[in-house]
Design a protein around this motif. Structure first.
Motif, short mmCIF file in Angstrom:
data_model
loop_
_atom_site.label_atom_id
_atom_site.label_comp_id
_atom_site.label_asym_id
_atom_site.label_seq_id
_atom_site.Cartn_x
_atom_site.Cartn_y
_atom_site.Cartn_z
N LYS A 42 0.85 -1.19 0.00
CA LYS A 42 0.00 0.00 0.00
C LYS A 42 0.88 1.24 0.00
O LYS A 42 2.09 1.16 0.26
CB LYS A 42 -0.90 0.02 1.23
N SER A 43 0.27 2.39 -0.26
CA SER A 43 1.02 3.66 -0.23
C SER A 43 0.24 4.71 0.53
O SER A 43 -0.99 4.78 0.44
CB SER A 43 1.28 4.15 -1.65
N LEU A 44 0.97 5.54 1.28
CA LEU A 44 0.42 6.72 1.92
C LEU A 44 0.84 7.94 1.10
O LEU A 44 1.96 7.99 0.58
CB LEU A 44 0.95 6.87 3.35
N LYS A 45 -0.09 8.90 1.01
CA LYS A 45 0.18 10.07 0.19
C LYS A 45 0.09 11.34 1.02
O LYS A 45 -0.76 11.46 1.91
CB LYS A 45 -0.83 10.14 -0.96
N CYS A 46 0.97 12.28 0.72
CA CYS A 46 1.00 13.57 1.41
C CYS A 46 1.17 14.66 0.37
O CYS A 46 1.98 14.51 -0.56
CB CYS A 46 2.17 13.59 2.41
N GLU A 47 0.44 15.76 0.53
CA GLU A 47 0.50 16.82 -0.47
C GLU A 47 0.46 18.18 0.21
O GLU A 47 -0.24 18.37 1.20
CB GLU A 47 -0.71 16.69 -1.41
N GLN A 48 1.26 19.11 -0.31
CA GLN A 48 1.22 20.50 0.17
C GLN A 48 1.44 21.43 -1.03
O GLN A 48 2.21 21.10 -1.92
CB GLN A 48 2.26 20.76 1.27
N HIS A 49 0.76 22.57 -1.00
CA HIS A 49 0.89 23.54 -2.08
C HIS A 49 1.30 24.88 -1.52
O HIS A 49 0.81 25.93 -1.95
CB HIS A 49 -0.44 23.64 -2.85
N MET A 50 2.22 24.85 -0.54
CA MET A 50 2.71 26.07 0.08
C MET A 50 4.10 26.46 -0.43
O MET A 50 4.70 27.39 0.08
CB MET A 50 2.74 25.89 1.62
N GLY A 51 4.61 25.69 -1.38
CA GLY A 51 5.95 25.98 -1.91
C GLY A 51 7.06 25.59 -0.95
O GLY A 51 8.18 26.09 -1.06
N HIS A 52 6.75 24.72 0.00
CA HIS A 52 7.76 24.31 0.99
C HIS A 52 8.81 23.41 0.34
O HIS A 52 8.49 22.57 -0.50
CB HIS A 52 7.10 23.59 2.16
#
Lengths: 111, 115
Positions: A19-29
């Motif tokens: 399985k895979s866990l996903k993480c996303e951010q759109h703050m330009g970090h």
């Protein structure tokens, strides 16, 4: 958009599953992190990515495989996990090192 | 990493100030002092950080001892929403060699707010 999102919220898997866990951010970090938190314990650092490159691996077993496909996404691939790997998996990101933004976590149960 | 000592738990009343202590006697001269908190069923949340001088922000104040071996997080008027585990985390957390540093969490202080 000032948040880190994680999917799924809950995951139940058998010891032979992948399985895979996903993480996303759109703050330009430019840095992203994986932490593991067992019940009633503090979070423990697993991996750090800086500029999409793995910079820290805290001696995590190879059954956990991180991936950073682009600057906004961080994955954690899981294979052949053990029941003791059941925990809350937290993703975080940061622009400057002192203030990390955490997601709500994925609660993983390994049967 | 510097070792920290925090009370296991503290209790306070709503709308009163709360002083959360942390001892970090082995802190190095370049380590910042960070405070994070974790509300129930949520990920940790940044509160404040400082190096030598006292710091204030909209959430809290950080008082740092002159010898930097201890610090105190001050919540000026606690609300029920402030009930959380509070972590004191010394660390340089510099981006060096192209890499970033993660946080090393200690056991923290479980803050209970009574209405």
């Amino acid at each position: 958009d000032t948040e880190v999102t994680q999917t799924p919220k809950h995951l139940v898997m058998g010891m032979t599953n992948k399985k895979s866990l996903k993480c996303e951010q759109h703050m330009g970090h430019r840095a992203m992190y994986w932490y593991k938190q067992k019940a009633k314990k503090p979070p423990e650092l697993m991996f750090v990515y800086s500029y999409e490159k793995l910079s820290i691996n805290e001696s995590v077993p190879s059954r956990f495989s991180p991936e950073c496909p682009n600057s906004s996404l961080l994955n954690l691939h899981l294979h052949a996990l053990q029941p003791e790997d059941s925990a809350l998996y937290l993703c975080a990101s940061s622009l400057e090192p002192h203030e990390q933004f955490f997601g709500p976590g994925t609660r993983l149960t390994v049967l | 990493d510097a070792k920290t000592t925090q009370p296991n738990s503290m209790e306070s009343n709503e709308e009163e100030p709360v002083h959360l202590p942390c001892n970090h006697s082995t802190i190095s001269g370049t380590d910042y002092i960070h405070w994070y908190r974790q509300l129930p069923s949520q990920g940790p949340e940044y509160v404040i950080h400082g190096l030598t001088s006292n710091v204030n922000n909209r959430m809290a104040s950080l008082a740092i001892a002159e010898d930097r071996k201890s610090s105190t997080l001050i919540l000026h008027r606690a609300t029920l929403r402030d009930a959380a585990v509070y972590y004191c985390i010394p660390g340089g957390l510099m981006y060096s060699g192209g890499g970033a540093d993660g946080l090393t969490f200690g056991k923290g202080t479980h803050l209970i707010i009574q209405p």
